[in-house]
Design a protein around this motif. Structure first.
Motif, short mmCIF file in Angstrom:
data_model
loop_
_atom_site.label_atom_id
_atom_site.label_comp_id
_atom_site.label_asym_id
_atom_site.label_seq_id
_atom_site.Cartn_x
_atom_site.Cartn_y
_atom_site.Cartn_z
N GLU A 71 -21.87 30.31 -32.70
CA GLU A 71 -22.29 31.50 -33.44
C GLU A 71 -22.85 32.61 -32.56
OE1 GLU A 71 -23.00 32.51 -37.70
OE2 GLU A 71 -24.09 30.69 -37.17
N ASP A 72 -23.78 32.25 -31.68
CA ASP A 72 -24.40 33.31 -30.85
C ASP A 72 -23.35 33.97 -29.96
OD1 ASP A 72 -24.28 30.77 -29.50
OD2 ASP A 72 -25.35 31.70 -27.85
N LEU A 73 -22.39 33.16 -29.50
CA LEU A 73 -21.33 33.71 -28.66
C LEU A 73 -20.44 34.66 -29.45
CD1 LEU A 73 -19.97 30.75 -26.55
CD2 LEU A 73 -21.14 32.77 -25.71
N ALA A 74 -20.18 34.26 -30.69
CA ALA A 74 -19.29 35.06 -31.53
C ALA A 74 -19.86 36.46 -31.73
CB ALA A 74 -19.06 34.37 -32.87
N GLN A 75 -21.18 36.59 -31.61
CA GLN A 75 -21.82 37.90 -31.78
C GLN A 75 -21.75 38.72 -30.49
OE1 GLN A 75 -22.95 38.64 -34.75
NE2 GLN A 75 -22.62 36.55 -35.51
N ASN A 76 -21.43 38.06 -29.39
CA ASN A 76 -21.46 38.75 -28.10
C ASN A 76 -20.23 39.63 -27.94
OD1 ASN A 76 -21.17 39.33 -25.29
ND2 ASN A 76 -22.64 37.70 -24.87
N PRO A 77 -20.42 40.91 -27.65
CA PRO A 77 -19.27 41.81 -27.56
C PRO A 77 -18.33 41.47 -26.41
CG PRO A 77 -21.30 42.97 -26.98
CD PRO A 77 -21.71 41.61 -27.47
N ARG A 78 -18.77 40.63 -25.49
CA ARG A 78 -17.89 40.28 -24.37
C ARG A 78 -17.13 38.99 -24.61
NH1 ARG A 78 -21.51 39.89 -19.60
NH2 ARG A 78 -19.58 39.20 -18.62
N VAL A 79 -17.29 38.45 -25.82
CA VAL A 79 -16.61 37.19 -26.12
C VAL A 79 -15.71 37.38 -27.33
CG1 VAL A 79 -16.94 34.77 -26.77
CG2 VAL A 79 -18.57 35.87 -25.23
N TYR A 80 -14.53 36.81 -27.25
CA TYR A 80 -13.63 36.83 -28.39
C TYR A 80 -13.26 35.39 -28.72
CZ TYR A 80 -9.60 37.72 -31.29
OH TYR A 80 -8.72 37.74 -32.34
N ILE A 81 -13.46 34.99 -29.98
CA ILE A 81 -13.18 33.60 -30.36
C ILE A 81 -12.13 33.60 -31.47
CG2 ILE A 81 -14.14 31.45 -31.27
CD1 ILE A 81 -16.86 32.31 -30.24
N ARG A 82 -11.18 32.72 -31.33
CA ARG A 82 -10.12 32.69 -32.34
C ARG A 82 -9.60 31.26 -32.49
NH1 ARG A 82 -6.37 36.56 -34.99
NH2 ARG A 82 -4.68 35.22 -35.70
N SER A 83 -9.39 30.84 -33.72
CA SER A 83 -8.76 29.54 -33.96
C SER A 83 -7.29 29.75 -34.27
CB SER A 83 -9.41 28.84 -35.14
OG SER A 83 -10.75 28.58 -34.85
N LEU A 84 -6.48 28.83 -33.81
CA LEU A 84 -5.04 28.93 -34.03
C LEU A 84 -4.56 27.65 -34.70
CD1 LEU A 84 -4.13 29.89 -30.34
CD2 LEU A 84 -4.64 31.49 -32.19
N ALA A 85 -3.74 27.80 -35.72
CA ALA A 85 -3.17 26.61 -36.35
C ALA A 85 -2.01 26.12 -35.49
CB ALA A 85 -2.69 26.96 -37.74
N SER A 86 -1.83 24.78 -35.43
CA SER A 86 -0.76 24.29 -34.55
C SER A 86 0.61 24.37 -35.22
CB SER A 86 -1.05 22.89 -34.05
OG SER A 86 -1.20 22.01 -35.12
N ARG A 87 0.64 24.58 -36.53
CA ARG A 87 1.90 24.78 -37.27
C ARG A 87 2.93 23.70 -37.02
NH1 ARG A 87 2.44 30.40 -39.11
NH2 ARG A 87 0.40 31.26 -38.79
N ARG A 88 4.18 24.10 -36.81
CA ARG A 88 5.22 23.06 -36.77
C ARG A 88 5.38 22.45 -35.39
NH1 ARG A 88 10.32 26.36 -38.48
NH2 ARG A 88 11.60 24.68 -37.66
N SER A 89 4.65 22.97 -34.45
CA SER A 89 4.80 22.48 -33.10
C SER A 89 4.46 20.99 -33.02
CB SER A 89 3.88 23.29 -32.20
OG SER A 89 3.69 22.62 -31.00
N HIS A 90 5.26 20.22 -32.31
CA HIS A 90 5.05 18.77 -32.28
C HIS A 90 4.14 18.33 -31.15
CE1 HIS A 90 7.88 18.51 -35.43
NE2 HIS A 90 8.83 19.07 -34.69
N ASP A 91 3.91 19.22 -30.19
CA ASP A 91 3.09 18.79 -29.07
C ASP A 91 1.60 19.08 -29.33
OD1 ASP A 91 3.04 21.52 -28.79
OD2 ASP A 91 4.35 21.57 -27.04
N GLY A 92 1.28 19.49 -30.55
CA GLY A 92 -0.13 19.69 -30.87
C GLY A 92 -0.65 21.06 -30.45
N LEU A 93 0.19 21.85 -29.87
CA LEU A 93 -0.22 23.21 -29.51
C LEU A 93 0.33 24.18 -30.56
CD1 LEU A 93 0.41 23.30 -25.68
CD2 LEU A 93 -1.72 22.93 -26.91
N ALA A 94 -0.19 25.37 -30.58
CA ALA A 94 0.38 26.38 -31.47
C ALA A 94 1.72 26.80 -30.89
CB ALA A 94 -0.57 27.56 -31.57
#
Ligand SMILES: Nc1nc2c(ncn2[C@@H]2O[C@H](COP(=O)(O)OP(=O)(O)OP(=O)(O)O)[C@@H](O)[C@H]2O)c(=O)[nH]1
Ligand SMILES: [Mg+2]
Length: 311
Positions: free
Chosen positions: A93-116
């Motif tokens: 949370e505190d990082l998410a407020q920091n203007p020098r930090v960008y946080i993003r979650s990605l769904a892995s979708r159909r990829s089979h190797d567990g990556l997006a």
């Protein structure tokens, strides 16, 4: 790159969302392939090992230097935003407020190797937006590590005490893909034994083909010195990479892998487009139909190149 305005963040978020939903043809319009502009750190390991907490601690430390940090977390649990993301958000949370930090979650979708699926494209967006560092969290012990190899520079494998079966899996070769092995939750019983077992595995193997021996680093959330030691090991690995002959070969492999993933995605797109009766045809005919469609798409890619040259 300095602190980002909320406008810049919105632009970045939109670009990433667009990339997440882009067809291969769309990607080819904009993506150029990694130029190695930012350092990329992959943090991988079994669920609950403390990856997110560790990333937050590392990021807080690394913000003491210049440069912005992007944190991308691949969430394998849900095709859309899921619970793990919320947990990570709270932890960061505190990082998410920091203007020098960008946080993003990605769904892995159909990829089979567990990556997006579009991870290479997304990392390129981060890279070209001027972040100094991109930290990628992925869950899993297995295929994920092999796939992560191609998109990051330094891989941290995060383990925790009390997971003997993990070590068995490690011996199966997964350890080989790690540049740094982290024994997290070292405040808990069994940490020293785990570190010793891992050290034995690493010692038996010796250095990798390229001359790097993965250090085993114990960390604990409540021990800032341990986080510092881990940050120093990351720097050491990155300096080793930078000074090693053949660094450009790594970027070339990354780009080759990127194109490979685009081709694989294009094949999936083509298979989805094929009418059912074609799918019922003998395999050789089906194969021919797929290859023919790919060639048609190839005309499309040539068209993209022409359009690009004109602009
Ligand atoms: N005792 C102890 N607990 C820790 C430490 N680091 C993290 N934890 C706890 O471990 C739990 C899992 O931490 P996360 O950071 O969410 O782990 P993760 O690997 O990101 O988990 P997933 O994303 O769900 O796979 C949390 O309850 C943390 O508070 C540590 O150094 N010591
Ligand atoms: Mg996490």
């Amino acid at each position: 790159m300095n602190a980002r305005t909320s406008e810049q963040r919105r632009t970045m978020s939109k670009a990433l969302t667009r990339a997440a939903n882009a067809s291969v043809a769309d990607v080819l319009l904009t993506a150029q392939g990694s130029a190695g502009l930012c350092s990329r750190i992959g943090v991988t390991g079994p669920p609950g090992a403390g990856k997110s907490t560790l990333i937050a601690a590392l990021a807080r430390r690394r913000l003491q230097r210049e440069g912005d940090i992007a944190i991308l977390a691949v969430d394998p649990t849900s095709p859309v935003s899921g619970g793990a993301i919320l947990g990570d958000r709270i932890r960061m949370e505190d990082l998410a407020q920091n203007p020098r930090v960008y946080i993003r979650s990605l769904a892995s979708r159909r990829s089979h190797d567990g990556l997006a699926d579009n991870l290479p494209d997304m990392l390129e967006i981060v890279e070209r937006a001027g972040f100094a560092e991109a930290i990628l969290e992925t869950v899993g012990v297995g295929q994920v590590e092999y796939a992560v190899r191609h998109v990051v520079d330094t891989i941290l494998l995060v383990l925790m005490p009390g997971a003997g079966d993990q070590i068995q899996a490690m011996k199966g070769g997964i350890l080989e893909t790690a540049d740094i092995v982290v024994v997290n939750k070292s405040d808990q019983p069994g940490a020293r034994q785990l570190a010793a077992e891992l050290a034995a595995v690493v010692k038996k193997r010796g250095e990798d083909d390229e001359g790097w021996t993965p250090p085993i680093v114990p960390t604990s959330l409540n021990d800032p010195a341990s986080i510092e030691a881990l940050a120093a090991e990351i720097d050491r690995h990155q300096a080793w990479l930078a000074n090693r002959p053949g660094t450009s070969g790594r970027l070339e492999r990354r780009r080759a892998q990127h194109v490979g993933s685009l081709v694989a995605r294009r094949v999936s797109e083509v298979l989805d487009e094929l009418p059912a009766e074609v799918l019922r045809a003998p395999l050789a005919s089906l194969y021919e139909a797929v290859v023919r469609r790919l060639a048609e798409h190839n005309d499309g890619a040539a068209d993209v190149n022409r359009r690009r040259r004109r602009t």
